[in-house]
Design a protein around this motif. Structure first.
Motif, PDB file in Angstrom:
ATOM      1  N   VAL A  74     -20.382 -49.671 -30.498  1.00  0.00           N
ATOM      2  CA  VAL A  74     -20.457 -49.237 -31.885  1.00  0.00           C
ATOM      3  C   VAL A  74     -19.325 -49.363 -32.450  1.00  0.00           C
ATOM      4  O   VAL A  74     -18.640 -47.648 -31.516  1.00  0.00           O
ATOM      5  CB  VAL A  74     -21.644 -48.115 -31.748  1.00  0.00           C
ATOM      6  N   LYS A  75     -18.641 -49.415 -33.387  1.00  0.00           N
ATOM      7  CA  LYS A  75     -17.182 -49.587 -34.101  1.00  0.00           C
ATOM      8  C   LYS A  75     -17.105 -48.319 -35.191  1.00  0.00           C
ATOM      9  O   LYS A  75     -17.660 -48.537 -35.868  1.00  0.00           O
ATOM     10  CB  LYS A  75     -16.400 -50.807 -34.319  1.00  0.00           C
ATOM     11  N   SER A  76     -16.423 -47.529 -35.040  1.00  0.00           N
ATOM     12  CA  SER A  76     -15.618 -47.336 -36.405  1.00  0.00           C
ATOM     13  C   SER A  76     -14.094 -47.512 -36.753  1.00  0.00           C
ATOM     14  O   SER A  76     -13.457 -47.535 -35.958  1.00  0.00           O
ATOM     15  CB  SER A  76     -16.051 -45.660 -36.370  1.00  0.00           C
ATOM     16  N   VAL A  77     -13.226 -46.451 -37.472  1.00  0.00           N
ATOM     17  CA  VAL A  77     -12.484 -47.225 -37.834  1.00  0.00           C
ATOM     18  C   VAL A  77     -11.542 -45.529 -38.550  1.00  0.00           C
ATOM     19  O   VAL A  77     -12.001 -45.048 -39.591  1.00  0.00           O
ATOM     20  CB  VAL A  77     -11.923 -48.491 -39.180  1.00  0.00           C
ATOM     21  N   ASP A  78     -10.720 -45.324 -38.006  1.00  0.00           N
ATOM     22  CA  ASP A  78     -10.528 -43.485 -38.917  1.00  0.00           C
ATOM     23  C   ASP A  78      -8.901 -43.811 -38.668  1.00  0.00           C
ATOM     24  O   ASP A  78      -7.501 -44.336 -38.148  1.00  0.00           O
ATOM     25  CB  ASP A  78     -10.666 -42.554 -37.514  1.00  0.00           C
ATOM     26  N   ARG A  85     -17.237 -47.331 -29.277  1.00  0.00           N
ATOM     27  CA  ARG A  85     -17.970 -46.616 -28.383  1.00  0.00           C
ATOM     28  C   ARG A  85     -18.557 -47.602 -27.388  1.00  0.00           C
ATOM     29  O   ARG A  85     -19.178 -48.411 -28.009  1.00  0.00           O
ATOM     30  CB  ARG A  85     -19.227 -45.580 -28.127  1.00  0.00           C
ATOM     31  N   GLU A  86     -18.061 -48.170 -26.585  1.00  0.00           N
ATOM     32  CA  GLU A  86     -18.390 -49.585 -25.647  1.00  0.00           C
ATOM     33  C   GLU A  86     -18.451 -49.542 -24.417  1.00  0.00           C
ATOM     34  O   GLU A  86     -19.351 -48.875 -23.608  1.00  0.00           O
ATOM     35  CB  GLU A  86     -16.941 -50.033 -25.870  1.00  0.00           C
ATOM     36  N   ASP A  87     -20.197 -50.383 -23.927  1.00  0.00           N
ATOM     37  CA  ASP A  87     -20.891 -50.836 -23.276  1.00  0.00           C
ATOM     38  C   ASP A  87     -21.333 -52.415 -22.870  1.00  0.00           C
ATOM     39  O   ASP A  87     -21.210 -52.649 -23.941  1.00  0.00           O
ATOM     40  CB  ASP A  87     -22.534 -50.224 -22.994  1.00  0.00           C
ATOM     41  N   GLU A  88     -20.583 -52.645 -21.503  1.00  0.00           N
ATOM     42  CA  GLU A  88     -20.258 -53.981 -20.961  1.00  0.00           C
ATOM     43  C   GLU A  88     -20.616 -53.853 -19.846  1.00  0.00           C
ATOM     44  O   GLU A  88     -20.476 -52.830 -19.090  1.00  0.00           O
ATOM     45  CB  GLU A  88     -18.746 -53.889 -21.502  1.00  0.00           C
TER      46      GLU A  88
END
Length: 192
Positions: A74-78, A85-88
């Motif tokens: 789930v990405k966001s750009v600030d 937030r990454e699940d791998e």
């Protein structure tokens, strides 16, 4: 679940070569092939149906190994800096996931190929932060990516400033950072 904060800066051919000689002489070359999947045809449909921005199979190859991963992100750009937030997880046989996706209405909507030299980096003034620097060519486009891999609970604003400090340390201008997703960058390049 992990958190990833990164910045990327586009490079000219001469900047790419200069950085390679200064920071990546002993780095291992890695080839990453990313396949992105979705059930929906547009970003808006994915967003409206709460599908994560990234559902990906990555195969990664160096001279010493080849491995694959499944990732949900789930990405966001600030302010031009990605906070993800990454699940791998490791995948023994990516073909199983491809079959699963196909049989459940997913399709491959995007493909990215990244040639990379990487190194870990610590600024003396910020010894509590471990940076991962990657000199990359993504679908033919040259960039420097800097990512925080360990930050000991520091605030995102402190990390963002530290990322910009690393860019300055390399001799690049942090104001040239590119906050767009790779999908947007590559799509625009392909439309030219």
């Amino acid at each position: 679940m992990g958190k990833e904060i990164e910045i990327k800066v586009p490079l000219s051919d001469s900047q790419y070569e200069s950085l390679k000689k200064r920071f990546f002489v002993d780095s291992v070359f890695t080839l990453k092939k990313d396949e992105y999947y979705s059930r929906y045809k547009t970003h808006e449909e994915r967003k409206n149906n709460n599908e994560p921005q990234v559902i990906r199979i990555r195969t990664e190859k160096t001279d010493d190994f080849e491995k694959a991963f499944f990732t949900v992100k789930v990405k966001s750009v600030d302010n031009g800096i990605e906070v993800n937030r990454e699940d791998e997880t490791f995948v023994e046989n990516p073909e199983v996931l491809r079959t699963f996706f196909k049989s459940n209405g997913y399709y491959q909507w995007f493909y990215k190929e990244k040639q990379s030299f990487k190194t870990h980096f610590i600024l003396p003034s910020l010894s509590q932060i471990d940076f991962l620097m990657e000199l990359v060519i993504v679908n033919g486009l040259k960039y420097l990516e800097v990512e925080v891999t360990q930050a000991m609970g520091l605030d995102n604003l402190v990390i963002e400033k530290a990322l910009e400090d690393v860019i300055t340390f390399t001799g690049l201008d942090p104001s040239t950072k590119d906050g767009r997703s790779w999908y947007t960058i590559i799509s625009l390049q392909n439309s030219l």
